[in-house]
Design an enzyme around this catalytic site. Sequence first.
Site, PDB file in Angstrom:
ATOM      1  N   PRO A   1       0.826  -1.216   0.000  1.00 56.03           N
ATOM      2  CA  PRO A   1       0.000   0.000   0.000  1.00 56.03           C
ATOM      3  C   PRO A   1       0.860   1.266   0.000  1.00 56.03           C
ATOM      4  O   PRO A   1       1.905   1.319   0.642  1.00 56.03           O
ATOM      5  CB  PRO A   1      -0.773  -0.113   1.311  1.00 56.03           C
ATOM      6  CG  PRO A   1       0.109  -0.933   2.201  1.00 56.03           C
ATOM      7  CD  PRO A   1       0.821  -1.905   1.293  1.00 56.03           C
TER       8      PRO A   1
ATOM      9  N   ARG B   1      -0.913   4.832  -1.161  1.00 58.02           N
ATOM     10  CA  ARG B   1      -1.914   5.872  -0.902  1.00 58.02           C
ATOM     11  C   ARG B   1      -2.594   5.703   0.458  1.00 58.02           C
ATOM     12  O   ARG B   1      -2.788   6.658   1.187  1.00 58.02           O
ATOM     13  CB  ARG B   1      -2.980   5.830  -2.008  1.00 58.02           C
ATOM     14  CG  ARG B   1      -3.984   6.969  -1.954  1.00 58.02           C
ATOM     15  CD  ARG B   1      -5.126   6.731  -2.944  1.00 58.02           C
ATOM     16  NE  ARG B   1      -4.655   6.434  -4.272  1.00 58.02           N
ATOM     17  CZ  ARG B   1      -4.363   7.364  -5.189  1.00 58.02           C
ATOM     18  NH1 ARG B   1      -4.527   8.629  -4.935  1.00 58.02           N
ATOM     19  NH2 ARG B   1      -3.926   7.000  -6.384  1.00 58.02           N
TER      20      ARG B   1
ATOM     21  N   CYS C   1       0.484  29.403 -15.221  1.00 54.48           N
ATOM     22  CA  CYS C   1       0.030  29.883 -16.509  1.00 54.48           C
ATOM     23  C   CYS C   1      -0.590  28.761 -17.331  1.00 54.48           C
ATOM     24  O   CYS C   1      -0.140  28.466 -18.434  1.00 54.48           O
ATOM     25  CB  CYS C   1       1.253  30.467 -17.203  1.00 54.48           C
ATOM     26  SG  CYS C   1       0.919  31.228 -18.753  1.00 54.48           S
TER      27      CYS C   1
HETATM   28  C1  LIG Z   1       2.186   2.536  -7.076  1.00 52.36           C
HETATM   29  C2  LIG Z   1       2.389   1.144  -6.688  1.00 52.36           C
HETATM   30  C3  LIG Z   1       1.892   0.673  -5.471  1.00 52.36           C
HETATM   31  C4  LIG Z   1       1.054   1.500  -4.525  1.00 52.36           C
HETATM   32  O1  LIG Z   1      -0.168   1.875  -5.048  1.00 52.36           O
HETATM   33  P1  LIG Z   1      -1.212   2.649  -4.116  1.00 52.36           P
HETATM   34  O2  LIG Z   1      -2.363   2.909  -4.986  1.00 52.36           O
HETATM   35  O3  LIG Z   1      -0.537   3.929  -3.694  1.00 52.36           O
HETATM   36  O4  LIG Z   1      -1.511   1.778  -2.956  1.00 52.36           O
HETATM   37  C5  LIG Z   1       2.178  -0.633  -5.130  1.00 52.36           C
HETATM   38  N1  LIG Z   1       2.895  -1.443  -5.934  1.00 52.36           N
HETATM   39  C6  LIG Z   1       3.384  -1.016  -7.127  1.00 52.36           C
HETATM   40  C7  LIG Z   1       4.181  -1.943  -7.951  1.00 52.36           C
HETATM   41  C8  LIG Z   1       3.141   0.276  -7.537  1.00 52.36           C
HETATM   42  O5  LIG Z   1       3.605   0.690  -8.712  1.00 52.36           O
END
Ligand SMILES: *Cc1c(COP(=O)(O)O)cnc(C)c1O
Length: 426
Positions: free
Chosen positions: A282, A284, A350
């Site tokens: 995770p 986000r 801009c």
């Molecule tokens: C971006 C990413 C995540 C995390 O995704 P979230 O939406 O921020 O939880 C996990 N694994 C990989 C390989 C990613 O590219």
Amino acid sequence: MFTIKNHLEVRNDHLIIGGVDTTELAKQYGTPLYVTNESRVIENFSAYRKAFPDADIYYAAKANGSFAILRVLAKQGAGADVFSYGELYIALLAGIPREKILFNGNSKTDFELQKAVELGVKVSVDSHDELHTLSKIAENAGKTAQIAFRVNPDVSPKTHPKIATGLSSSKFGIPSGEVVDIYSEASQLPGISPCGIHCHIGSQILDTSPFTEATHKMMDLVEKVVGLGIDLEFVDMGSGLGIPYKKGEKTPTPRDHANAILPLFNERTEALGISPKLILEPGRYIVGDTTILLTRVNTMKKAAKNFVGVDAGFNLLIRPTMYDSYHHAVVANKAASKPEETYTIVGPICETGDIFAKDRELPRIEKGDIIALLDAGAYGFSMSSQYNGRPRCAEVLVKDGDSDVIRSAEDVGDLMGKQKLPARLM
Ligand SMILES: *Cc1c(COP(=O)(O)O)cnc(C)c1O
């Protein structure tokens, strides 16, 4: 005192984060300003760990790669999903153990593969070509690279098309149909130890059924790979769990995520008589709601809309411009006042798309007011730029009433950065 959203409170008409008055923060450190609540980072991480007690949580560093935040997570026992040598470098510096780092990426440089081998982190391999390059690099270094393959499971995550990563048309991963062959190929190659399998289907996922679908597909592949005699030590299911950007929006929790994956994962691994480590990545969810962006009102204008011009632009928070995403806006110095007018909050850049919030009902706004854009912790500062000659702002970490700068604001000197003039232009 009352709660406005999650950990954010209101006291005497002011927005409070981590026990600190945001208007005081704006005064002390200036604006624009990113403010992160350390306790909330820990709460979110703990919620994931509780939902998946036997799994390892590899925080996706790209969501927010600030050193102090990686350090907070390292102290909680987090691993890291990194996508570049830069992220790997900072994650290690922050104290995340190399055994708990997975180096991802669909187009890694040879230098990055070399570093991954040298530093002994696991690599998620994204193509045949990369597999052979890595094999040579590891063999030359006299090392064995522990690898997973990034699988493209062809699952629709039902999210914004720019953040769907597991569709068959996506640039990420090995197509499901080729997965078994590439494992048997890898098991023959020098310098390569295939010991995991990996997928990640997208971001801001608000319905857990795609997680279940991906688990089904991944476990089918696990069964076939194990059938080749390969010992899978880990199954990394990525993440992408969404968060509620709108107030009152119902979104799945880490527990819902666990319910979508665990019963199936446990049942299938048990049936196969294997016990691979489950990994989640995770990003986000861990940091999204922990952080606000404070911005000051420069100017008001009544034109096609009731425009509020603020001092932050999309160079600091690009999500609304790039993904049409919603960020809740609060007038931080009038946080308990009732809405009186409809405003559109725009930055100083801009570009017509430099809009943070459209047609929001807010208390009467005037020059000098402080506006907080909520849930700016994920893909906020980490996607910032100096576009339009704008130095990046500072970042502050708050905890239990105290605040510390974790990144100083840039100034115009930083715009010069590493630029140079050829002698003939002197
Ligand atoms: C971006 C990413 C995540 C995390 O995704 P979230 O939406 O921020 O939880 C996990 N694994 C990989 C390989 C990613 O590219």
